[in-house]
Scaffold this motif. Structure first.
Motif, PDB file in Angstrom:
ATOM      1  N   MET A   1       2.003   0.925  27.404  1.00  0.00           N
ATOM      2  CA  MET A   1       2.929   0.245  26.534  1.00  0.00           C
ATOM      3  C   MET A   1       2.164  -0.529  25.457  1.00  0.00           C
ATOM      4  N   ASN A   2       2.662  -0.504  24.260  1.00  0.00           N
ATOM      5  CA  ASN A   2       2.022  -1.194  23.144  1.00  0.00           C
ATOM      6  C   ASN A   2       2.716  -2.525  22.895  1.00  0.00           C
ATOM      7  N   ALA A   3       2.003  -3.613  23.129  1.00  0.00           N
ATOM      8  CA  ALA A   3       2.585  -4.945  22.950  1.00  0.00           C
ATOM      9  C   ALA A   3       2.872  -5.261  21.485  1.00  0.00           C
ATOM     10  N   PHE A   4       2.215  -4.534  20.550  1.00  0.00           N
ATOM     11  CA  PHE A   4       2.396  -4.814  19.132  1.00  0.00           C
ATOM     12  C   PHE A   4       3.550  -4.036  18.507  1.00  0.00           C
ATOM     13  N   ALA A   5       4.127  -3.105  19.231  1.00  0.00           N
ATOM     14  CA  ALA A   5       5.183  -2.262  18.663  1.00  0.00           C
ATOM     15  C   ALA A   5       6.338  -3.063  18.068  1.00  0.00           C
ATOM     16  N   PRO A   6       6.775  -4.151  18.685  1.00  0.00           N
ATOM     17  CA  PRO A   6       7.882  -4.896  18.078  1.00  0.00           C
ATOM     18  C   PRO A   6       7.439  -5.919  17.029  1.00  0.00           C
ATOM     19  N   VAL A   7       6.133  -5.977  16.737  1.00  0.00           N
ATOM     20  CA  VAL A   7       5.606  -6.990  15.825  1.00  0.00           C
ATOM     21  C   VAL A   7       5.344  -6.384  14.454  1.00  0.00           C
ATOM     22  N   ASP A   8       6.025  -6.888  13.441  1.00  0.00           N
ATOM     23  CA  ASP A   8       5.794  -6.442  12.078  1.00  0.00           C
ATOM     24  C   ASP A   8       4.503  -7.059  11.549  1.00  0.00           C
ATOM     25  N   VAL A   9       3.842  -6.361  10.639  1.00  0.00           N
ATOM     26  CA  VAL A   9       2.603  -6.849  10.040  1.00  0.00           C
ATOM     27  C   VAL A   9       2.927  -7.440   8.674  1.00  0.00           C
ATOM     28  N   TYR A  10       2.559  -8.689   8.489  1.00  0.00           N
ATOM     29  CA  TYR A  10       2.760  -9.377   7.215  1.00  0.00           C
ATOM     30  C   TYR A  10       1.414  -9.590   6.550  1.00  0.00           C
ATOM     31  N   LEU A  11       1.381  -9.381   5.255  1.00  0.00           N
ATOM     32  CA  LEU A  11       0.166  -9.575   4.465  1.00  0.00           C
ATOM     33  C   LEU A  11       0.400 -10.617   3.393  1.00  0.00           C
ATOM     34  N   PRO A  12      -0.686 -11.220   2.904  1.00  0.00           N
ATOM     35  CA  PRO A  12      -0.515 -12.089   1.744  1.00  0.00           C
ATOM     36  C   PRO A  12       0.130 -11.310   0.595  1.00  0.00           C
ATOM     37  N   GLU A  13       1.083 -11.915  -0.046  1.00  0.00           N
ATOM     38  CA  GLU A  13       1.833 -11.275  -1.128  1.00  0.00           C
ATOM     39  C   GLU A  13       0.937 -10.766  -2.251  1.00  0.00           C
ATOM     40  N   LYS A  14      -0.212 -11.423  -2.450  1.00  0.00           N
ATOM     41  CA  LYS A  14      -1.106 -11.035  -3.537  1.00  0.00           C
ATOM     42  C   LYS A  14      -1.664  -9.616  -3.371  1.00  0.00           C
ATOM     43  N   TYR A  15      -1.591  -9.034  -2.162  1.00  0.00           N
ATOM     44  CA  TYR A  15      -2.098  -7.682  -1.943  1.00  0.00           C
ATOM     45  C   TYR A  15      -1.064  -6.588  -2.204  1.00  0.00           C
ATOM     46  N   GLN A  16       0.185  -6.938  -2.311  1.00  0.00           N
ATOM     47  CA  GLN A  16       1.254  -5.945  -2.393  1.00  0.00           C
ATOM     48  C   GLN A  16       1.075  -4.984  -3.570  1.00  0.00           C
ATOM     49  N   ASP A  17       0.793  -5.480  -4.748  1.00  0.00           N
ATOM     50  CA  ASP A  17       0.622  -4.609  -5.912  1.00  0.00           C
ATOM     51  C   ASP A  17      -0.570  -3.673  -5.763  1.00  0.00           C
ATOM     52  N   TYR A  18      -1.619  -4.124  -5.066  1.00  0.00           N
ATOM     53  CA  TYR A  18      -2.784  -3.262  -4.863  1.00  0.00           C
ATOM     54  C   TYR A  18      -2.444  -2.072  -3.975  1.00  0.00           C
ATOM     55  N   PHE A  19      -1.631  -2.292  -2.953  1.00  0.00           N
ATOM     56  CA  PHE A  19      -1.204  -1.170  -2.122  1.00  0.00           C
ATOM     57  C   PHE A  19      -0.356  -0.191  -2.931  1.00  0.00           C
ATOM     58  N   HIS A  20       0.487  -0.689  -3.811  1.00  0.00           N
ATOM     59  CA  HIS A  20       1.288   0.182  -4.662  1.00  0.00           C
ATOM     60  C   HIS A  20       0.410   0.954  -5.640  1.00  0.00           C
ATOM     61  N   THR A  21      -0.646   0.334  -6.110  1.00  0.00           N
ATOM     62  CA  THR A  21      -1.535   0.973  -7.079  1.00  0.00           C
ATOM     63  C   THR A  21      -2.449   2.004  -6.439  1.00  0.00           C
ATOM     64  N   TYR A  22      -3.039   1.683  -5.298  1.00  0.00           N
ATOM     65  CA  TYR A  22      -4.101   2.508  -4.738  1.00  0.00           C
ATOM     66  C   TYR A  22      -3.675   3.440  -3.605  1.00  0.00           C
ATOM     67  N   CYS A  23      -2.401   3.477  -3.261  1.00  0.00           N
ATOM     68  CA  CYS A  23      -1.897   4.405  -2.236  1.00  0.00           C
ATOM     69  C   CYS A  23      -1.001   5.449  -2.893  1.00  0.00           C
ATOM     70  N   LEU A  24      -1.134   6.683  -2.474  1.00  0.00           N
ATOM     71  CA  LEU A  24      -0.349   7.776  -3.054  1.00  0.00           C
ATOM     72  C   LEU A  24       1.136   7.630  -2.788  1.00  0.00           C
ATOM     73  N   THR A  25       1.482   7.445  -1.546  1.00  0.00           N
ATOM     74  CA  THR A  25       2.886   7.341  -1.180  1.00  0.00           C
ATOM     75  C   THR A  25       3.314   5.893  -1.284  1.00  0.00           C
ATOM     76  N   ARG A  26       4.332   5.675  -2.070  1.00  0.00           N
ATOM     77  CA  ARG A  26       4.819   4.315  -2.272  1.00  0.00           C
ATOM     78  C   ARG A  26       6.070   4.092  -1.439  1.00  0.00           C
ATOM     79  N   THR A  27       6.381   2.849  -1.183  1.00  0.00           N
ATOM     80  CA  THR A  27       7.500   2.530  -0.309  1.00  0.00           C
ATOM     81  C   THR A  27       8.825   3.039  -0.849  1.00  0.00           C
ATOM     82  N   GLU A  28       8.961   3.141  -2.161  1.00  0.00           N
ATOM     83  CA  GLU A  28      10.229   3.621  -2.714  1.00  0.00           C
ATOM     84  C   GLU A  28      10.294   5.145  -2.797  1.00  0.00           C
ATOM     85  N   GLY A  29       9.230   5.836  -2.334  1.00  0.00           N
ATOM     86  CA  GLY A  29       9.268   7.286  -2.250  1.00  0.00           C
ATOM     87  C   GLY A  29       8.567   8.025  -3.374  1.00  0.00           C
TER      88      GLY A  29
END
Length: 124
Positions: free
Chosen positions: A1-29
């Motif tokens: 059993m994975n104890a982290f399965a119900p735990v969402d991962v939160y990041l500092p907001e300042k990183y959000q745009d970098y994930f959108h820029t440097y990852c191919l698949t974006r959250t909006e599809g």
């Protein structure tokens, strides 16, 4: 059993745009250009950050203050139990370094520059 399965991962907001820029698949599809966005998924960027943190012996900053956003739903860890543990250990420590590398690339594409940096690290 994975104890982290119900735990969402939160990041500092300042990183959000970098994930959108440097990852191919974006959250909006939509999808980015692979040469400018060298990571297929966010978890791939996380693991590169983890590798940088280990290679450069970067210590995590557990005292971060400021706004955050939900980067990853905890249910994604259900299929790969080891991922949540690895992410919790070091990935956040390496994100600032990874972003700095990607931002210092000058005129090179992110993929070319990151490939050169990784090759140099492996030679050390």
């Amino acid at each position: 059993m994975n104890a982290f399965a119900p735990v969402d991962v939160y990041l500092p907001e300042k990183y959000q745009d970098y994930f959108h820029t440097y990852c191919l698949t974006r959250t909006e599809g939509s999808r980015n250009n692979p040469e400018d966005s060298p990571f297929p998924r966010m978890v791939d960027m996380w693991f590169m950050a983890l590798c940088l943190a280990v290679k450069e012996k970067i210590k995590p900053d557990f005292d971060h203050k400021g706004p955050t956003y939900k980067a990853i739903n905890g249910d994604v860890f259900g299929s790969d139990l080891w991922r949540s543990n690895a992410l919790m250990l070091l990935a956040i420590a390496g994100l600032p370094r990874l972003i700095a590398i990607l931002e210092e690339r000058g005129g090179d594409t992110a993929l070319d520059y990151l490939s050169d940096v990784i090759e140099d690290m492996l030679d050390d």
